[in-house]
Write an enzyme that holds these catalytic residues in place. Structure first.
Site, PDB file in Angstrom:
ATOM      1  CB  ALA A 164      -0.926  -0.004   1.219  1.00 26.74           C
ATOM      2  CB  CYS A 187      14.484  -1.330  13.379  1.00 23.55           C
ATOM      3  SG  CYS A 187      13.319  -2.683  13.342  1.00 23.55           S
ATOM      4  CE1 TYR A 192      37.138 -12.860  33.955  1.00 24.05           C
ATOM      5  CE2 TYR A 192      38.661 -14.715  33.971  1.00 24.05           C
ATOM      6  CZ  TYR A 192      38.356 -13.413  34.317  1.00 24.05           C
ATOM      7  OH  TYR A 192      39.256 -12.670  35.021  1.00 24.05           O
ATOM      8  CD1 TRP A 196      32.444 -15.386  41.002  1.00 25.52           C
ATOM      9  CD2 TRP A 196      30.886 -16.801  40.241  1.00 25.52           C
ATOM     10  NE1 TRP A 196      32.607 -16.590  41.636  1.00 25.52           N
ATOM     11  CE2 TRP A 196      31.672 -17.478  41.205  1.00 25.52           C
ATOM     12  CE3 TRP A 196      29.841 -17.492  39.624  1.00 25.52           C
ATOM     13  CZ2 TRP A 196      31.449 -18.805  41.558  1.00 25.52           C
ATOM     14  CZ3 TRP A 196      29.614 -18.819  39.984  1.00 25.52           C
ATOM     15  CH2 TRP A 196      30.409 -19.463  40.934  1.00 25.52           C
TER      16      TRP A 196
END
Lengths: 450, 450
Positions: free
Chosen positions: B34, B43, B426, B434
């Site tokens: 359309a 985006c 890590y 951690w």
């Protein structure tokens, strides 16, 4: 009052001691370490050399006050000599005095870590030869760099430490040649990603020589002048050997604590060794690889912390388990972030899988969003089950996140076809609408069908 | 020669058409849209406004040449008027002429997307009122910014588009006030993360007003002067309404194509609507939420691409499935990256789970590695099964990767206790030993036990 004796006061040992004290403060916890330093983050050593982390002292993990507050006694320069498991005692040598004594325990945690292994080459010693394994190595290298201002370095070994040291010595203005006996870079990295790492190193001025046989150390006085190799003589002001580590478990020779051929302690999911009241954790241990089901030697700080915590919980009477690892690792070579998880095709084949692989290159961001660059993703799946077995990622950004996403999927036993439609986060600054992981998985799925 | 008719030539439509042509070039594929523009990345609109992406034209996904090469006919300004599923025809209006015609199909894909919804408020129209939904909106806003150099803007709506437009209008030197009717920011973001987003916006000079009731549009001539609210009169040179979208499916009124109360088309895993030879994909559809098992309206470019591809495969006779989503999203508010996946505690409760939650703050890098900052992680699990249900992450870096890791785990049905020991990557530049995810999961596990 029960007594926990911890041999080795780095990540695993301190995690275990802290966990035991937190769960049950009745335990007396004594940590003995052979070195002169309390617990520190050894993974940061290259970055202190490079000047990114200002001072070696920044690497210390816990203040003495915090250690005391946790009720943990730490005694340094105490080397374990032998285990008398029947009498629940460890013979310990006080290194400054050479005196030996016996330390009793109700629970013993072996967390003696690893030690650097130098190549077996005559004359490989001298004031300009360095490893990069402990804080002492860092201190010695920092002093050498400051005092002698070396212009050239030979980094021997193209594993994680070798690559990181190449970058960080270069950051200090040292001209670096990186050599390795095998053709491998970062251990199990597959060819297209290895090529990117070599290209990145070379583009930053690091000379990379792979498949080099070192024949002789060329010496003068107390120094190494260079190495004679099958590719010619390589001279350097500084030699850094990053040629691997071994479990520091020699003191267990003759004890019933089970070890593999390399000396890595074999433990169960609770970190128990099978010898009464003896646990082990960290770099002195083998860990179960969740994909092969077999013990593997993959010494890493993260694993040591997890094992230490689980060992501590079990020592304190809780039932916790450390299931194992999938061999995840990440590092940075200058502007390239590179990481991997799970099995490479070769590892998968030798573990009895039927590996199918796919490799793609895709943008790290939406095409219209500036910055970023090409991400190379290599995935491996098992033809019979369609299960995702491993992945490797190299790119200018986002590598850790992509490797972790793969690690979660691989650990969960996810199939490639399910991974290919995973609902991953999308926004133009962070990924194209088809994340490189999904592009690679899509190709892998078509290979699995084909 | 069978004919595939595609209504809507954005992500889903073009993906489906391309897939069909790739799998079976006998298909004649005609795409009707359309709008006046061929497929582009909507985006990216905020980033063109902000000047990060230089030109609106950069957002186009495919060159006309590439579209032709794929053998796809695209016709623009063609609006679907009604579906005559019995005769396998769509009544289409040629917008420039107003003429109607019938387009026959052997397979129909409805991919008409969504349309922006303005608040129901009298007088809310004018030359300085904008949405940010399609390329036309972007063109009009770019011209307005260039011509009138507005100094102030009201951004109405604190969802993803609202937050992104606040940042990008501020980048153009516009003083922005962000208002929202509810107290929510980025939809289902939980309190500690919402607080971080608001703090970040305010620290960059965006005024944030939540829980604001807009009573009246204040007007003069063809312009809106501002909004009268229960918090006073807010004046601005520019009003940007980012108050949500609805499926663009009005033309299906009276047809048997199943839709939910909002108008979103209900499809099965193959993107079939249940009406013979009619498929649907993208922002005009509801998608199955993998955690609730129920259809949800979560229009996103990534999902549209995946659905389009799956719909295309099925139209071409392959059996592929799109299982659904877990509601993953990410965005950036100035220097803060924020994202989420799975269910929030409130969503989990209303889906019949017994939510347990944990929130932590931890560093994005090793403590001794400079840069980075605090990462806030919020996790939700189900008390009965221990299953991880969702997570939210906010921090200066690494958010997409952490959210994706959670998305993989949530999709795989991983338990919190298994996630807490996951072998994540890590290295000092990328995470503490951690990872914040593991710290949060550890706390969640103790809550689940407690």
């Amino acid at each position: 009052m029960p007594r926990m004796l911890v041999l080795g006061g780095m990540a695993a040992g301190m995690s275990a001691a802290s966990k035991v004290r937190r769960l049950d403060p009745r335990w007396e916890t004594t940590v003995l370490d052979a070195g002169p330093d309390r617990s520190y983050g050894a993974c940061g050593l290259p970055y202190v050399v490079g000047g990114i982390t200002p001072d070696l002292g920044d690497l210390f993990a816990l203040d003495p006050e915090e250690i005391a507050r946790r009720g943990i006694e730490v005694r340094l320069r105490q080397r374990a000599v032998s285990l008398e498991e029947g009498r629940k005692r460890v013979v310990v040598e006080d290194l400054p005095s050479g005196r030996r004594s016996e330390e009793p325990y109700d629970a013993l945690l072996i967390s003696t870590g690893s030690r650097a292994v130098l190549p077996d080459l005559r004359g490989l010693e001298g004031e300009n030869l360095f490893c990069m394994h402990d804080l002492g190595d860092g201190r010695r290298l920092q002093a050498f760099l400051a005092d002698t201002r070396p212009r050239t370095a030979l980094v021997w070994g193209s594993g994680y430490i070798g690559v990181e040291m190449a970058e960080n010595l270069a950051a200090r203005g040292v001209s670096v040649t990186l050599i390795n006996r095998s053709e491998r870079v970062l251990k199990t990295l597959v060819e297209p990603l290895k090529a990117r790492v070599v290209e990145e190193l070379e583009s930053r001025g690091v000379r990379v020589l792979l498949g080099v046989q070192v024949l002789e150390a060329l010496r003068t006085g107390g120094r190494i002048l260079g190495l004679r190799t099958d590719r010619g003589e390589l001279y350097a002001d500084l030699i850094l050997a990053a040629t691997g580590v071994r479990p520091a478990t020699d003191f267990l020779e003759g004890s019933p604590v089970p070890r593999d051929g390399r000396g890595a302690i074999l433990v169960d999911e609770t970190c128990a060794t099978g010898v009464h009241a003896v646990w082990a954790a960290g770099d002195c241990c083998a860990v179960r690889h969740l994909l092969t089901g077999r013990p593997a030697y993959l010494p890493l700080g993260t694993t040591a912390n997890k094992m230490g915590r689980v060992a501590g919980a079990n020592i304190a009477g809780r039932r916790e388990r450390f299931p194992g690892v999938v061999g995840t690792a990440v590092t940075r070579a200058f502007g390239l972030e590179v990481g991997l998880t799970g099995l490479s095709p070769a590892e998968a084949a030798s573990a009895g899988f039927d590996p199918v692989e796919a490799v793609v290159e895709a943008g790290s961001r939406a095409g219209y969003y500036p910055g970023g660059g090409a991400v190379t993703v290599h995935l491996t799946a098992d033809r019979r089950t369609g299960r995702l077995l491993g992945g490797q990622v190299a790119g200018p950004e986002g590598t850790k996140g992509r490797v972790d996403t793969l690690a979660a999927a691989v650990t969960a036993g996810m199939k490639a076809e399910d991974f290919a439609l995973l609902d991953l986060a999308y926004a133009p600054p962070f990924a194209p609408v088809w994340d490189p992981l999904l592009v690679a998985a899509g190709l892998l799925v078509s290979r699995l069908k084909g």
